[in-house]
Design an enzyme around this catalytic site. Structure first.
Site, PDB file in Angstrom:
ATOM      1  N   GLU A 100       0.846  -1.191   0.000  1.00 15.97           N
ATOM      2  CA  GLU A 100       0.000   0.000   0.000  1.00 15.97           C
ATOM      3  C   GLU A 100       0.883   1.242   0.000  1.00 15.97           C
ATOM      4  O   GLU A 100       2.003   1.207   0.488  1.00 15.97           O
ATOM      5  CB  GLU A 100      -0.856   0.029   1.280  1.00 15.97           C
ATOM      6  CG  GLU A 100      -1.774  -1.161   1.433  1.00 15.97           C
ATOM      7  CD  GLU A 100      -2.297  -1.306   2.865  1.00 15.97           C
ATOM      8  OE1 GLU A 100      -2.741  -0.301   3.436  1.00 15.97           O
ATOM      9  OE2 GLU A 100      -2.231  -2.424   3.399  1.00 15.97           O
TER      10      GLU A 100
ATOM     11  N   LYS B 283       2.316   4.694   1.305  1.00 20.72           N
ATOM     12  CA  LYS B 283       2.447   5.256   2.637  1.00 20.72           C
ATOM     13  C   LYS B 283       2.066   6.734   2.532  1.00 20.72           C
ATOM     14  O   LYS B 283       2.820   7.553   2.004  1.00 20.72           O
ATOM     15  CB  LYS B 283       3.883   5.094   3.116  1.00 20.72           C
ATOM     16  CG  LYS B 283       4.061   5.372   4.574  1.00 20.72           C
ATOM     17  CD  LYS B 283       5.448   4.915   5.026  1.00 20.72           C
ATOM     18  CE  LYS B 283       5.672   5.262   6.475  1.00 20.72           C
ATOM     19  NZ  LYS B 283       5.614   6.712   6.731  1.00 20.72           N
TER      20      LYS B 283
ATOM     21  N   ASP C 238       1.554  10.443   3.493  1.00 25.03           N
ATOM     22  CA  ASP C 238       2.278  11.328   4.398  1.00 25.03           C
ATOM     23  C   ASP C 238       1.291  12.270   5.072  1.00 25.03           C
ATOM     24  O   ASP C 238       1.161  13.433   4.707  1.00 25.03           O
ATOM     25  CB  ASP C 238       3.330  12.101   3.598  1.00 25.03           C
ATOM     26  CG  ASP C 238       4.373  12.710   4.520  1.00 25.03           C
ATOM     27  OD1 ASP C 238       4.373  12.369   5.720  1.00 25.03           O
ATOM     28  OD2 ASP C 238       5.170  13.520   4.037  1.00 25.03           O
TER      29      ASP C 238
ATOM     30  N   TYR D 153      -6.903   1.982   6.683  1.00 24.33           N
ATOM     31  CA  TYR D 153      -6.264   0.753   6.228  1.00 24.33           C
ATOM     32  C   TYR D 153      -6.084  -0.318   7.293  1.00 24.33           C
ATOM     33  O   TYR D 153      -5.497  -1.359   7.037  1.00 24.33           O
ATOM     34  CB  TYR D 153      -4.909   1.070   5.585  1.00 24.33           C
ATOM     35  CG  TYR D 153      -4.030   1.944   6.458  1.00 24.33           C
ATOM     36  CD1 TYR D 153      -3.379   1.427   7.570  1.00 24.33           C
ATOM     37  CD2 TYR D 153      -3.870   3.299   6.161  1.00 24.33           C
ATOM     38  CE1 TYR D 153      -2.591   2.228   8.368  1.00 24.33           C
ATOM     39  CE2 TYR D 153      -3.082   4.112   6.961  1.00 24.33           C
ATOM     40  CZ  TYR D 153      -2.440   3.566   8.070  1.00 24.33           C
ATOM     41  OH  TYR D 153      -1.682   4.365   8.868  1.00 24.33           O
TER      42      TYR D 153
ATOM     43  N   LYS E 204      10.904   3.384   2.506  1.00 29.13           N
ATOM     44  CA  LYS E 204      10.888   4.849   2.439  1.00 29.13           C
ATOM     45  C   LYS E 204      11.521   5.327   1.136  1.00 29.13           C
ATOM     46  O   LYS E 204      12.574   4.844   0.741  1.00 29.13           O
ATOM     47  CB  LYS E 204      11.674   5.427   3.616  1.00 29.13           C
ATOM     48  CG  LYS E 204      11.082   5.090   4.972  1.00 29.13           C
ATOM     49  CD  LYS E 204      10.020   6.067   5.388  1.00 29.13           C
ATOM     50  CE  LYS E 204      10.656   7.242   6.100  1.00 29.13           C
ATOM     51  NZ  LYS E 204       9.631   8.136   6.679  1.00 29.13           N
TER      52      LYS E 204
ATOM     53  N   CYS F   6      31.437  40.779 -17.179  1.00 31.54           N
ATOM     54  CA  CYS F   6      31.421  39.351 -17.476  1.00 31.54           C
ATOM     55  C   CYS F   6      32.681  38.682 -16.919  1.00 31.54           C
ATOM     56  O   CYS F   6      33.788  39.147 -17.197  1.00 31.54           O
ATOM     57  CB  CYS F   6      31.342  39.150 -18.986  1.00 31.54           C
ATOM     58  SG  CYS F   6      31.587  37.447 -19.489  1.00 31.54           S
TER      59      CYS F   6
ATOM     60  N   CYS G  64      34.940  37.617 -20.185  1.00 27.33           N
ATOM     61  CA  CYS G  64      35.594  38.541 -21.116  1.00 27.33           C
ATOM     62  C   CYS G  64      35.752  39.947 -20.557  1.00 27.33           C
ATOM     63  O   CYS G  64      36.387  40.797 -21.177  1.00 27.33           O
ATOM     64  CB  CYS G  64      34.830  38.591 -22.435  1.00 27.33           C
ATOM     65  SG  CYS G  64      33.200  39.347 -22.289  1.00 27.33           S
TER      66      CYS G  64
ATOM     67  N   CYS H 283      25.893  39.009 -20.851  1.00 26.27           N
ATOM     68  CA  CYS H 283      27.070  39.550 -21.516  1.00 26.27           C
ATOM     69  C   CYS H 283      26.744  39.555 -23.001  1.00 26.27           C
ATOM     70  O   CYS H 283      26.430  38.520 -23.569  1.00 26.27           O
ATOM     71  CB  CYS H 283      28.297  38.669 -21.246  1.00 26.27           C
ATOM     72  SG  CYS H 283      29.661  39.016 -22.364  1.00 26.27           S
TER      73      CYS H 283
ATOM     74  N   CYS I 120      32.930  36.988 -26.580  1.00 28.91           N
ATOM     75  CA  CYS I 120      33.062  36.418 -25.247  1.00 28.91           C
ATOM     76  C   CYS I 120      33.470  34.948 -25.350  1.00 28.91           C
ATOM     77  O   CYS I 120      32.730  34.132 -25.883  1.00 28.91           O
ATOM     78  CB  CYS I 120      31.733  36.549 -24.502  1.00 28.91           C
ATOM     79  SG  CYS I 120      31.783  35.846 -22.872  1.00 28.91           S
TER      80      CYS I 120
HETATM   81 ZN   LIG Z   1      31.512  37.755 -21.700  1.00 32.49          ZN
END
Ligand SMILES: [Zn+2]
Length: 706
Positions: free
Chosen positions: A126, A128, A130, A244, A332, A426, A429, A444, A449
């Site tokens: 069955e 479980k 919570d 149950y 579990k 950045c 770069c 950027c 870059c």
């Molecule tokens: Zn850059």
């Protein structure tokens, strides 16, 4: 996961002094939350996070025995009976169940059961739920009392509140009463009271709007709603139940758990429909796996599977330990939240120039895998969550979802925790970064870059795109560094000679620079050449256009089977393609009108990269495999196909190909060196095919005959 790791937080070594102050802080935090949890039903952190803190404390106390103390929370057991509600003694003790934390422990329990009885008896599985345990007492078929679990022997009287819960029957159905063994003895029915996820969310939204405290999770919300002073408040909360069990198995004329569940249903109780009466251990494992898979899609929370010996006579023969019945176990699910230390926040530059803050964490095991990094999405998120470098943070991973930092445990924040500041330039770069209006992301926008170039190039060779084997970050990074590569078309002008000489920026023990060498170089060039024939959807995906991924690229190619056709499409027409939204349409339209991008596409075309969709031979094939789900594992040596190609061949006949084995898998096809998927298939009893059988299926399209 190859090898399970033990323990939760794996902090670096602490000095005795650091350990002492950490232990002190952990104890305070745990005690605070224990009180909130048991007395007020309002913990500030999740159960999993609480467990994680407890485990860290236990480990520290073990590593530093001089810090152990008899009044540490590790030495005490929870359980708390509020004064406000009168005490109710349960008819018989409400035991909790022993836990199996993983499949191995579940198997070990089944081994024990098999040994005990000589063979494995039928096992009832069955979900479980919570929620909060509840015991309902019926006299002459009428509900007379309701109690919480409390410490198992004595609970709290919550009758007035339970009377307000709509789905609990006040009277049992007459036809069910006929099966009660002794009508003069009160009947105690047991189960779980819970709050559906949707109701929980609504309740918390309301609380937020009114500036009230929110509940940590649906379970606490259910427990809290049940223990209200005013039953009207309980009535206003959307609570539901699954029943149950009964306190005495001989109270009803049924022989086992399976029949009892049917009786409970006849009597008018809600009984969870996801149950299985399993005859073999494979069936039990399959039920657990399937339940874990559907966990997220259920309208209520579950945290595992309860496995019980079905037959009541056999249950009685097994009996109880001091804590729990021997004939039942709770499997579990792996916890989805853990606490760990936030070491640093770094910034990653993506291929579209987006700057993403990334949490660098002390590695921690979450939901079955180690998490050391997690995205923090953007600047606003970092500040909204108020995570600072040095914080103990809660990390979550639900199912296959990318790990996420939920937030800090404020009370564990060190005085010198650093507030993160977004970079102005950045990190790759050095160009200034911008934030466009309406966007959360810093970006950027420099065309030169290197970080963006590297990400774009890596995306091109990735599995979902051109799948160029062997071209990894190290080699591409080096090529970007020396200025040899900037865009994806540059792959196709690389030569064996060039790569052969490529110095990897490292030296061997004789001090000579390490270069790739002829064999590796030749293999890489072969892989690059082979990528020219990949289908158009992969090419489009590989270009790394914003908002266009693998699936959207495939959708585009369905409608526009060539790059030419795609270039000619208007933004409006693109929007009409299934799966393409306004943003994606705008993005691709703009991309195909940007001179730099057109240049790259033209150079790719000149190099011989596919720009036209292949004739879909698959569509002509009879859909003989539709309804079947295949999983492929291992190397298909004899077949001379990549797994991807084999998958495409199966899909052409209408089959589904999945990446993970579950109960719904029809066949698992196995090549050389299969991994855990093979083991799982065997465990779940899913038919396994060898390469020869797979070849027959691919050649004929006929489902295998077993
Ligand atoms: Zn850059």
């Amino acid at each position: 996961m190859d090898e399970p790791l033990k323990g939760d937080a794996m902090p670096g070594r602490l000095t005795a002094h650091e350990a002492a102050s950490r232990v002190e802080a952990l104890r305070r935090e745990i005690e605070h939350n224990t009180y909130l949890y048991y007395a007020l039903d309002a913990p500030e952190i999740s159960d999993a996070a609480y467990d994680s803190l407890m485990r860290e404390l236990r480990e520290l106390e073990e590593a530093f025995p001089e810090l152990a103390s008899s009044d540490s929370p590790t030495k005490r057991v929870g359980g708390y009976v509020e004064k406000q509600f009168s005490a109710v003694r349960h008819d018989r003790r409400m035991y909790s169940l022993d836990n199996a934390m993983d499949e191995a422990e579940l198997e070990a329990w089944m081994d024990g059961i098999q040994k005990l009885y000589g063979s494995l008896p039928a096992l009832c599985c069955e979900l479980k739920i919570d929620g909060s345990s509840i015991a309902l007492t019926y006299r002459d078929g009428l509900l007379v009392q309701a109690a919480t679990r409390g410490d198992g022997t004595t609970g709290e009287d919550v009758t007035a509140n339970v009377m307000e819960v709509a789905d609990i029957p006040r009277a049992l159905r007459r036809e069910a009463l006929e099966e009660v063994a002794n009508p003069d003895v009160p009947l105690e029915v047991r189960g779980e009271i819970y709050m559906p996820k949707a109701s929980f969310d609504a309740l918390n939204l309301e609380a937020q709007a009114e500036g009230k405290k929110q509940f940590a999770n649906p379970r606490n919300a259910a427990a809290g709603s049940l223990r209200q002073k005013d039953p009207k408040v309980t009535a206003s909360r959307d609570l539901a139940t699954f029943l149950y069990a009964i306190s005495r198995n001989d109270a009803i004329r049924v022989k086992g758990q399976w029949e009892l569940l049917a009786w409970l249903k006849r009597a008018g109780f809600h009984v969870n429909p996801d149950v299985a009466l399993c005859q073999t251990r494979e069936e039990v494992l399959a039920f657990c796996a399937a339940s874990l898979e559907k966990r997220g899609s259920l309208p209520y929370e579950i945290d595992g599977v309860v496995v019980k010996v079905n037959d009541f006579a056999l249950q009685d023969a097994a009996g109880f330990t001091s804590r729990a019945p021997k004939w039942a176990i709770a499997f579990k699910f792996p916890p989805e939240e853990k606490t760990t230390l936030l070491r640093d926040i770094t910034v990653q530059v993506g291929r579209t120039g987006a700057l993403t803050p990334v949490a660098e964490l002390d590695p921690v095991l979450v939901a079955g895998s180690v998490v050391a990094r997690a995205t923090l999405h953007n600047e606003d998120e970092v500040h909204r969550k108020d995570v600072r470098v040095g914080d103990t943070v809660i990390v979550r991973k639900a199912g296959d979802v990318i790990p996420e930092v939920l937030g800090p445990v404020i009370s564990l924040r060190p005085a010198d925790a650093l507030v993160w500041e977004a970079p102005k330039t950045c990190p790759s770069c050095g160009s200034p970064v911008i934030r466009e209006e309406g966007e959360a992301q810093l970006r950027c926008v420099s065309i030169d870059c290197p970080a963006q170039a590297l990400e774009r190039l890596l995306h091109w060779v990735s599995r979902d795109a051109m799948d160029i084997d062997g071209m990894g970050e190290e080699i591409i990074g080096r090529l970007v560094e020396i200025g040899r590569m900037n865009d994806v078309a540059d792959f196709y002008s690389l030569t064996v000679e060039e790569l052969e000489q490529l110095h990897m920026g490292r030296t061997n023990k004789d001090g000579n620079a390490i270069s790739l060498g002829r064999t590796t170089a030749a293999k890489l060039i072969d892989a690059i050449q082979a990528s020219k024939d990949r289908d158009l959807a992969r090419v489009i995906c590989g270009l790394g256009i914003r908002h266009i991924g693998k699936n959207t690229a495939a959708e585009l190619v369905e409608t526009y089977p060539s790059m030419e056709a795609l270039k000619d499409a208007s933004e409006e027409a693109l929007q009409a393609v299934h799966g393409i939204g306004q943003r994606a349409a705008a993005s691709i339209w703009t991309f195909l009108r940007t001179p730099d991008n057109i240049d790259v596409i033209e150079r790719l075309q000149d190099a011989g990269v596919t720009m036209v969709a292949a004739q879909r031979s698959g569509q002509d094939k009879p859909q003989t495999l539709s309804g079947l789900t295949f999983v492929l594992t291992g190397t298909l040596t004899n077949l001379r196909l990549s797994r991807e190609e084999a998958a495409d061949a199966l899909k052409a006949y209408g089959a589904k190909v999945s990446s993970s084995v579950s109960k719904s898998t029809s066949f698992v096809a196995v090549g050389d060196n299969p991994g855990s998927k093979y083991d799982k298939a065997v465990k779940l009893g899913i038919p396994v095919l060898d390469e020869a059988q797979l070849k027959t299926i691919i050649d004929t399209g006929k489902p295998p005959v077993l």
